[in-house]
Design a protein around this motif. Structure first.
Motif, mmCIF file in Angstrom:
data_model
loop_
_atom_site.group_PDB
_atom_site.id
_atom_site.type_symbol
_atom_site.label_atom_id
_atom_site.label_comp_id
_atom_site.label_asym_id
_atom_site.label_seq_id
_atom_site.Cartn_x
_atom_site.Cartn_y
_atom_site.Cartn_z
ATOM 1 N N PRO A 1 0.828 -1.212 0.000
ATOM 2 C CA PRO A 1 0.000 0.000 0.000
ATOM 3 C C PRO A 1 0.859 1.258 0.000
ATOM 4 O O PRO A 1 2.031 1.233 0.410
ATOM 5 C CB PRO A 1 -0.800 -0.120 1.297
ATOM 6 C CG PRO A 1 0.062 -0.951 2.185
ATOM 7 C CD PRO A 1 0.802 -1.914 1.298
ATOM 8 N N VAL A 2 0.258 2.331 -0.443
ATOM 9 C CA VAL A 2 0.964 3.601 -0.546
ATOM 10 C C VAL A 2 1.551 4.032 0.790
ATOM 11 O O VAL A 2 2.668 4.541 0.856
ATOM 12 C CB VAL A 2 0.020 4.686 -1.115
ATOM 13 C CG1 VAL A 2 0.618 6.082 -0.956
ATOM 14 C CG2 VAL A 2 -0.295 4.404 -2.582
ATOM 15 N N HIS A 3 0.825 3.823 1.883
ATOM 16 C CA HIS A 3 1.307 4.341 3.171
ATOM 17 C C HIS A 3 2.588 3.657 3.633
ATOM 18 O O HIS A 3 3.295 4.172 4.493
ATOM 19 C CB HIS A 3 0.217 4.245 4.242
ATOM 20 C CG HIS A 3 -0.160 2.857 4.646
ATOM 21 N ND1 HIS A 3 0.580 2.108 5.521
ATOM 22 C CD2 HIS A 3 -1.230 2.095 4.294
ATOM 23 C CE1 HIS A 3 -0.005 0.931 5.692
ATOM 24 N NE2 HIS A 3 -1.103 0.897 4.961
ATOM 25 N N ARG A 4 2.917 2.499 3.048
ATOM 26 C CA ARG A 4 4.185 1.846 3.377
ATOM 27 C C ARG A 4 5.316 2.302 2.455
ATOM 28 O O ARG A 4 6.483 2.041 2.733
ATOM 29 C CB ARG A 4 4.036 0.330 3.282
ATOM 30 C CG ARG A 4 3.160 -0.282 4.353
ATOM 31 C CD ARG A 4 3.147 -1.782 4.213
ATOM 32 N NE ARG A 4 2.206 -2.392 5.154
ATOM 33 C CZ ARG A 4 1.829 -3.663 5.102
ATOM 34 N NH1 ARG A 4 2.346 -4.462 4.164
ATOM 35 N NH2 ARG A 4 0.967 -4.143 5.982
ATOM 36 N N LEU A 5 4.958 2.932 1.367
ATOM 37 C CA LEU A 5 5.949 3.328 0.371
ATOM 38 C C LEU A 5 6.306 4.799 0.441
ATOM 39 O O LEU A 5 7.341 5.215 -0.066
ATOM 40 C CB LEU A 5 5.420 3.003 -1.040
ATOM 41 C CG LEU A 5 5.123 1.529 -1.296
ATOM 42 C CD1 LEU A 5 4.372 1.369 -2.614
ATOM 43 C CD2 LEU A 5 6.409 0.713 -1.323
#
Length: 327
Positions: free
Chosen positions: A89-93
């Protein structure tokens, strides 16, 4: 390699009637926004024409075909392991996304972004707001959640815009530097321009300008399963995965039928001929017909909204006629 390394040949030597191609070029001259039309078959340049003052040396905007180039860069990052996987997910990237845990786009995955299945609709007329925002990443993350169509597919510039900071963080350099090193240099593409935001990041969803011949190189490389001459530029498995449909796309693009979407590539069929293409606002095409060993690349202006549909249809019909002439 140089900028003129396409070898040219007569269309008739490759199963395309010269008269049919000349009629397409002649009709293209009457499309006010069309600037170029380049045709490659069996790895040879069999025809090109420039209109309304455009020249082969000009860098011309490819608008949203930039998305397809961004898809290539994602594939390279995945092959190197700098991106952990499509289901991240975006929040991990992105650290910025972690600061917005409730933002709709913070929870979507790379796969959903690439396939246009974020579950969020986006008004393309609001794309300039992304470019002009004080913080484009924050602006994208703050996009409101709006219901997508029944198919689940949406064309979402805000979501795709996040690929630029994601790749820059993963690779330690900008999209333009990555593209210059890993895509353009192997193909002998020496010149390009790429629009940047306020943070000096190039846009992932638009903004790239290339010579039309060089856009045709990128399309031919994809048609060749990621190979350019004797070099494997893109992983073949990524090319195959990117250029197959992962579900329907809602845009009607007659005479093409069965419109689907891969990883930032459209797919469809024209009278039994399978096609893959990148498409830009105004009528920029990077089209490949693998079974015909054919590539068509176009450049066009970006007309005001009320004229865009007519111009895009006119260019689309010209591209379709080239495909039909090569059957």
């Amino acid at each position: 390699m140089t900028e003129t390394d396409w070898v040219a040949d007569l269309p008739g030597a490759h199963g395309v009637a010269s008269a049919a191609l000349e009629r397409v070029f002649a009709d293209g001259a009457h499309v006010p926004g069309l600037r170029s039309l380049v045709v490659v078959r069996e790895g040879l340049l069999i025809g090109e024409r420039y209109f309304h003052g455009a020249l082969p040396s000009h860098l011309l905007p490819i608008n949203s075909v930039t998305k397809s180039v961004s898809s290539m860069l994602v594939g390279l990052a995945l092959s190197r392991g700098t991106l952990p996987g499509l289901d991240e997910p975006v929040h991990r990237l992105l650290p910025e996304a972690a600061e917005w845990p409730g933002a709709p786009l913070a929870g979507v995955t790379l796969r959903q972004i690439l396939q246009g299945r974020t579950g969020m609709a986006f008004d393309v007329e609001r794309s300039p707001e992304l470019l002009n925002a004080r913080d484009p990443v924050q602006r994208a993350l703050a996009s409101p959640r709006t219901p997508p169509p029944r198919s689940g597919w949406t064309y979402n510039d805000a979501a795709v815009s996040l690929l630029s900071p994601i790749l820059q963080r993963a690779e330690g350099m900008s999209l333009s530097a990555l593209a210059a090193r890993d895509l353009f240099a192997p193909l002998g593409i020496r010149r390009f321009a790429w629009q940047r935001d306020r943070f000096d990041r190039v846009l992932a969803y638009a903004g790239l300008a290339l010579r039309p011949r060089d856009l045709a190189k990128l399309a031919w490389m994809v048609l060749q399963q990621g190979r350019w001459q004797d070099r494997q530029v893109l992983p073949a498995d990524w090319v195959a995965e990117s250029t197959r449909s992962h579900g329907p796309a809602d845009w009607r693009q007659a005479p093409m039928q069965g419109i689907g979407y891969g990883h930032l590539w459209f797919t469809g069929v024209l009278q039994g001929v399978p096609l893959v293409w990148g498409l830009g606002y105004g009528g920029q095409w990077a089209l490949l017909a693998p079974s015909l060993k054919l590539v068509v690349a176009t450049a066009a202006t970006s007309p005001p909204g009320e004229k865009a549909m007519a111009q895009m249809q006119a260019v689309r019909l010209l591209v379709a006629r080239v495909v039909m002439a090569a059957r």
